[in-house]
Design an enzyme around this catalytic site. Structure first.
Site, PDB file in Angstrom:
ATOM      1  N   GLY A  68      60.731  30.817  31.603  1.00  0.00           N
ATOM      2  CA  GLY A  68      60.093  30.951  32.857  1.00  0.00           C
ATOM      3  C   GLY A  68      60.645  30.195  33.999  1.00  0.00           C
ATOM      4  N   CYS A 123      49.529  62.933  32.241  1.00  0.00           N
ATOM      5  CA  CYS A 123      50.528  63.321  33.003  1.00  0.00           C
ATOM      6  C   CYS A 123      50.710  64.995  32.807  1.00  0.00           C
ATOM      7  CB  CYS A 123      51.745  62.948  32.149  1.00  0.00           C
ATOM      8  SG  CYS A 123      53.279  63.563  32.594  1.00  0.00           S
ATOM      9  N   CYS A 137      53.624  66.164  30.419  1.00  0.00           N
ATOM     10  CA  CYS A 137      53.369  65.737  28.759  1.00  0.00           C
ATOM     11  C   CYS A 137      52.320  65.387  28.461  1.00  0.00           C
ATOM     12  CB  CYS A 137      54.676  64.471  28.423  1.00  0.00           C
ATOM     13  SG  CYS A 137      53.895  62.906  28.921  1.00  0.00           S
ATOM     14  N   CYS A 157      54.562  61.131  34.312  1.00  0.00           N
ATOM     15  CA  CYS A 157      54.852  59.850  33.882  1.00  0.00           C
ATOM     16  C   CYS A 157      55.987  59.166  34.762  1.00  0.00           C
ATOM     17  CB  CYS A 157      55.541  60.187  32.527  1.00  0.00           C
ATOM     18  SG  CYS A 157      54.397  60.330  31.169  1.00  0.00           S
ATOM     19  N   CYS A 168      58.663  60.606  28.736  1.00  0.00           N
ATOM     20  CA  CYS A 168      58.162  62.035  29.071  1.00  0.00           C
ATOM     21  C   CYS A 168      58.890  63.018  28.516  1.00  0.00           C
ATOM     22  CB  CYS A 168      58.033  62.030  30.670  1.00  0.00           C
ATOM     23  SG  CYS A 168      57.052  63.559  31.367  1.00  0.00           S
TER      24      CYS A 168
END
Lengths: 258, 276
Positions: B29, B238, B241, B263, B269
């Site tokens: 980080g 979606c 899909c 998606c 997808c």
């Protein structure tokens, strides 16, 4: 009174080249005591505040501060991390211009809550309750809690700054001209409020001001500074009613009487 | 491609960047400064990510490039082509086949595995920048862990909107220490960063910073006790899909108010539709 002063300053000296800003300043501040530092513009009052809180490096001197657990630390020898921690937990600093001491882009509530969040508060409901409580204490209407400080009047901004500083229950508050830039009626109200808060919370405070009336109302003791040196000190009423040093006599006699 | 070194950057530069990456991995980080080079694409298009990818890519790697979840948008196509030309490595659109995935704005829906590297493009690496413009001060705040002010932003969000409105680039604490911007991924992807088995590398070209989240490092999104961190949810599935657990994009399909939700991760997808 406890046996140790909260803050003990000895031989504090600050030079800018040949120019002396503070010379050999020394005093003790006892718990619950309010000390006023008066003097004309440029006499080193603000420099003194900056030096004793460690924000400005000094040329010579000692500053000792008594912690909550009774141990004593030398403020000027602290590491930056320790000094900033002390400033967060035990000190409040009220600036002359509230715009310097506030975060203008966020709401009044966030301004009051920020010092608490810095100390680890992570509960929104409690932060908001504390903000509302403190706005009430400084006589700002709770409806304004979500407003930006920019929309506040100068007096309200100054009161908000005071709330932000006191919300963490500091033990020492440094105030630099807290009533400067406010009109007289607002000043009177702010002074009244400050006097009440200081007494209720048992705060110790150092108030820098050029206004003898502020010193008279707020402070127990008084230091008169001139050209970086303390020329006279003592109980406020005593110094103002019976000034000994010629400069103090001049200051006192130059106050306009309506 | 003749006249250019493997992966465009010269070996000295790659070594310098790898050193920065090693340091970043050692301090999860923490933003490590590095000597960012001029790249043959403009700032904001992924110069940081491209330099990180160029420094870690080898001839046996398989590269996938994502832009906003998609493999077929301008940025993704250009960067993929750039690396195909300058390295000759195999490229793919499948997240499970790739060894290195460079991405902008999304973490793939397909769970990453050990050995994979996810390279994220970062516009502004400093999470404290919005409230503190001074670099010296933000560094001190990182050093002293003075992160309380970051909650002021969340406080303001709740005050104004009733909930935390920040929906992308949502600030996180890495390994309980450094505050980090996860780059502009939706907060939907934040939980995927937590204890991810893959190595996550972040490159900011203009700001000249690299940071990293090593595999299995705890990553926690900031929140309040009474307003816990939540991710986006959709009422729709979606349209292509039928996925209900993926990040959806809203697409306007005509000028009569018609819209569909699909998606954002095109690879996810397509594979669901083909049953792979």
């Amino acid at each position: 009174m406890s046996e140790r002063p909260l803050l003990s300053v000895r031989g504090l000296t600050k030079r800018y080249g040949a120019h002396v800003a503070c010379l050999d300043v020394g005093f003790d501040l006892w718990p619950g005591e309010v000390l006023a530092v008066v003097g004309e513009s440029g006499s080193g009052k603000t420099t003194l505040l900056a030096c004793l809180s460690g924000r400005l490096p000094v040329c010579a001197g000692h500053v000792e501060f008594t912690l909550r657990d009774g141990s004593v630390v030398s403020v000027l020898d602290l590491s930056e991390a320790e000094r900033r921690k002390l400033a967060r937990t035990d000190w409040g600093i009220v600036r002359q211009d509230p715009r310097d001491g506030l975060r203008l882009g966020v709401s009044a509530g966030a301004n009051v809550g920020e010092p608490l969040m810095a100390l680890g508060a992570r509960h929104y409901g409690q932060l908001r309750a504390a903000a509302l409580d403190w706005l009430d204490k400084v006589e700002i209407d709770g409806d304004r809690v979500d407003d930006l400080p920019e929309t506040f009047s100068g007096g309200m901004q100054q009161r908000l700054q005071i709330a932000r500083n006191l919300v963490t229950r500091p033990r020492l508050v440094l105030m630099d001209e807290p009533t400067g830039g406010l009109d007289v009626s607002v000043q009177a109200r702010l002074l009244d409020l400050l006097r009440g808060l200081v007494a209720d919370l048992g705060l110790s405070a150092i108030v820098v001001t050029h206004d003898l009336a502020v010193a008279r109302l707020l402070s127990h003791r008084l230091l008169v500074m001139r050209r970086g040196q303390v020329v006279e000190g003592g109980l406020t009423d005593q110094v103002l009613d019976d000034p000994q040093h010629p400069y103090t006599q001049l200051l006192v006699s130059s106050v306009l009487q309506p | 491609m003749s006249g250019y070194n493997f992966a465009f950057l010269d070996e000295h530069t790659k070594r310098m960047i790898r050193r920065a990456i090693l340091k970043a991995v050692a301090i999860p980080g923490y933003q490590v400064p590095f000597g960012s080079r001029e790249m043959p694409l403009s700032y904001g298009w992924g110069t940081g990510g491209v330099q990180v990818t160029a420094s870690v890519i080898g001839p046996d790697d398989v590269l996938k490039v994502i832009d906003q979840g998609a493999d077929d948008t301008t940025n993704a196509v250009s960067i993929r082509q750039f690396f195909r030309r300058t390295t000759g490595v195999r490229t793919t659109t499948r997240a499970d086949e790739a060894t290195i995935i460079q991405t902008r704005h999304r973490v793939p829906e397909t769970p990453l595995v050990e050995g994979q590297i996810l390279v994220l493009q970062v516009p502004i690496p400093e999470p404290l920048r919005w409230l503190e413009p001074r670099e010296t001060e933000t560094r001190t705040m990182h050093a002293l862990e003075e992160y309380g002010v970051m909650h002021v932003r969340l406080y303001e969000d709740i005050t104004r909107h009733g909930h935390v409105e920040t929906s992308y680039d949502y600030p996180v604490r890495v390994n309980g220490r450094y505050l980090m911007r996860p780059s502009p991924i939706p907060k939907f992807d934040n939980p995927k960063l937590d204890r991810n088995p893959a190595l996550l590398l972040f490159g900011a070209g203009r700001e000249k910073r690299i940071y990293a989240v090593p595999p299995y490092t705890p990553v926690r999104s900031l929140d309040f006790d009474d307003y816990p961190f939540t991710i986006e949810r959709w009422e729709h599935a979606c349209a292509l899909c039928g996925a209900r657990d993926a990040f959806l994009d809203e697409i306007v399909v005509d000028d009569k108010g018609g819209r569909m939700f699909v998606c954002s991760d095109t690879d996810h997808c397509e594979r669901r539709r083909s049953g792979a």
